[in-house]
Design an enzyme around this catalytic site. Structure first.
Site, PDB file in Angstrom:
ATOM      1  N   CYS A 190       0.832  -1.195   0.000  1.00 10.74           N
ATOM      2  CA  CYS A 190       0.000   0.000   0.000  1.00 10.74           C
ATOM      3  C   CYS A 190       0.880   1.265   0.000  1.00 10.74           C
ATOM      4  CB  CYS A 190      -0.980  -0.041   1.163  1.00 10.74           C
ATOM      5  SG  CYS A 190      -2.408   1.043   0.939  1.00 10.74           S
ATOM      6  N   HIS A 209      -3.720  -5.685   1.303  1.00 10.27           N
ATOM      7  CA  HIS A 209      -3.387  -5.976   2.703  1.00 10.27           C
ATOM      8  C   HIS A 209      -3.923  -7.357   3.093  1.00 10.27           C
ATOM      9  CE1 HIS A 209      -1.964  -2.038   4.106  1.00 10.27           C
ATOM     10  NE2 HIS A 209      -2.912  -1.482   3.381  1.00 10.27           N
TER      11      HIS A 209
END
Length: 487
Positions: free
Chosen positions: A330, A427
């Site tokens: 991310c 994630h």
């Protein structure tokens, strides 16, 4: 008939989240339909819900303990700090505003109707609502307009149990002091107290319990010994993340100032051949790390500057020259690219900054936040992965022509030509046992038979057993009060 009870703390980090998770699992095993609820949370470790929003990860863990999918009503107000004095306000799963602390204090009363709507909506599907407070009700300077502790308890008309943390010392003062500073009405809402994190012979605190009961008039629900397995559960607060010594495979994680969604680290810590090392500011990235993992960030550009101030960019170049591997997730993925462009000033003044330059990609910050649960396929090993996306911005460039995941039917991620530097937006991927073993095998780790999801559920069961042994849950359930239906 739905009942509710609220768990508040005599201070911050007294263990409220874990107690609610343990109670949720214990009550589920007793045959009750249970739902967790936290009116207001502050955390950059968020979970994506099945109804398309985001909530604090602690409430997602509590939902799991209760045998439920996480939904936005479990945490209607989530504050995600972006600076030392300001935070993004998430209301019922979506961005509401970005406010400085002083401005939020003036406006938080506006959020109470939405908070109560979520609470009563959740109550329609449960026998018991376990409510978690935030911080402490003893912060009476914050009582006006409060939606997190006694303000909510009053508005919803629910009883309260106060939790004190004996590990820090001064627990008698915590409890008796809270009793002393509260108004008569707030004081009367507290029906009982609980002492948490005791180490040693519990009987040595018998006199302490009597003092608290005598000085407050509140009932004692018991003393909880230290729960040694707590580290196995996903941490909500970065303060609860610690280096985990294990095997010979070293994973170094720079502690970003706005680190977010660091639950990627928990499954790695559970692998017996892996040592996860959190590298604090002021310390160099270790020269003998097998993998440097750059985690997510709530403020990528600010954390990129923080990364450079520590000299970690120099350390990372040395690591790569030695043939080391790098993974950015991310915000960490965005930092690894050549440039981050923020033309509309989402993270500060409009403009662009040079990235670390390890991946030939460019990130454009965009106002629409990507919130999605996803199922992926790891191209190299063929293993399945589930996870979630929660980010601003899109990333493109030549290295995206080497994706290493297929996410919901589309290519995801980027990697260098030699495959040693990788990034992606997904994630939670290390929770997949097959992928975790395949990824770590490239670092020289033998396959592990650990089931991460199984480990979490086993730990929740052990936590419920722990509470059943040391806490008067029967009495807590009798104290829970019927929720008044709304007119």
């Amino acid at each position: 008939m739905t009942k509710a009870i609220m768990i508040q703390g005599a201070g911050s980090n007294v263990g409220k989240s874990m107690i609610v998770a343990g109670l949720a699992r214990a009550c589920l095993r007793r045959g009750l339909s249970v739902a967790p609820f936290k009116p207001q949370n502050m955390s950059n470790n968020a979970a994506v819900t099945v109804d398309g929003g985001e909530i604090g990860r602690a409430q997602a863990l509590q939902a799991r303990a209760a045998g439920r999918d996480p939904v936005i009503d479990m945490n209607p107000v989530l504050l995600k700090p972006e600076t030392d004095t300001g935070a993004q306000v998430i209301l019922r799963g979506q961005r509401f505003a970005t406010l400085r602390a002083r401005d939020y204090g003036k406006r938080k009363h506006e959020l109470m109707p939405a908070v109560l709507d979520s609470f009563h909506g959740l109550a329609r599907s449960a026998d018991l609502i376990l409510i978690e407070g935030a911080g402490s009700p003893a912060e009476i300077n914050l009582r006006a307009g409060d939606i997190a502790n006694m303000g909510f308890a009053e508005a919803a008309d629910v009883p309260v149990v106060l939790v004190g943390d004996i590990d820090r010392g001064g627990v008698i003062a915590q409890c008796v002091g809270t009793h002393a500073v509260l108004s008569d009405g707030d004081r009367d809402r507290i029906k009982a107290f609980l002492i948490n994190k005791f180490r040693g012979d519990i009987s040595l605190f018998d006199d302490g319990l009597r003092e608290i009961v005598g000085r407050t008039g509140w009932a004692s629900l018991g003393v909880l010994p230290w729960f040694a397995e707590a580290w196995r559960l996903p941490a909500e607060d970065i303060l609860d993340i610690a280096s985990r010594p294990g095997g010979g495979i070293r994973v170094a994680v720079p502690r970003l100032s706005r680190i977010a969604n660091f639950d990627d680290l928990d499954p790695l810590s559970a692998h017996p051949s892996v040592s996860v090392e959190i590298v604090m500011p002021g310390h160099p990235l270790p020269g003998n790390a097998d993998l440097i993992l750059i985690p997510g960030s709530k403020s990528t550009i600010a954390d990129l500057a923080h990364f450079r101030r520590q000299g970690w960019d120099v350390d990372l170049h040395a690591h790569v020259r030695r043939g080391g591997r790098v993974l950015g997730i991310c915000g960490g993925y965005q930092m690894l690219g050549r440039r981050i462009i923020d033309d509309i000033g989402l993270e500060g003044p409009p403009g662009s900054v040079a990235g670390l330059g390890f991946l030939d990609v460019t990130t454009h910050m965009e106002p629409a936040k990507r919130l999605a649960l996803g199922t992926a396929h790891h191209r190299a090993s063929g293993t399945a992965v589930t996870g979630y996306e929660i980010h601003l911005g899109t990333t493109e460039g030549p290295d995206c022509a080497r994706p290493w995941l297929d996410l919901d039917g589309r290519p995801e991620g980027a990697q260098s030509a030699d495959g040693r530097i990788m990034g992606c937006y997904l994630h939670g991927l290390f929770a997949a046992d097959g992928f975790r073993n395949a990824f770590l095998a490239d670092l020289g780790a033998p396959a592990s038979g650990v089931s991460y999801d199984g480990l979490v559920d086993e730990t929740l069961d052990n936590l419920a057993d722990h509470l059943e042994r040391h806490m008067d849950i029967d009495r807590l359930l009798t104290l829970a009060q019927r929720i008044q239906s709304r007119t």
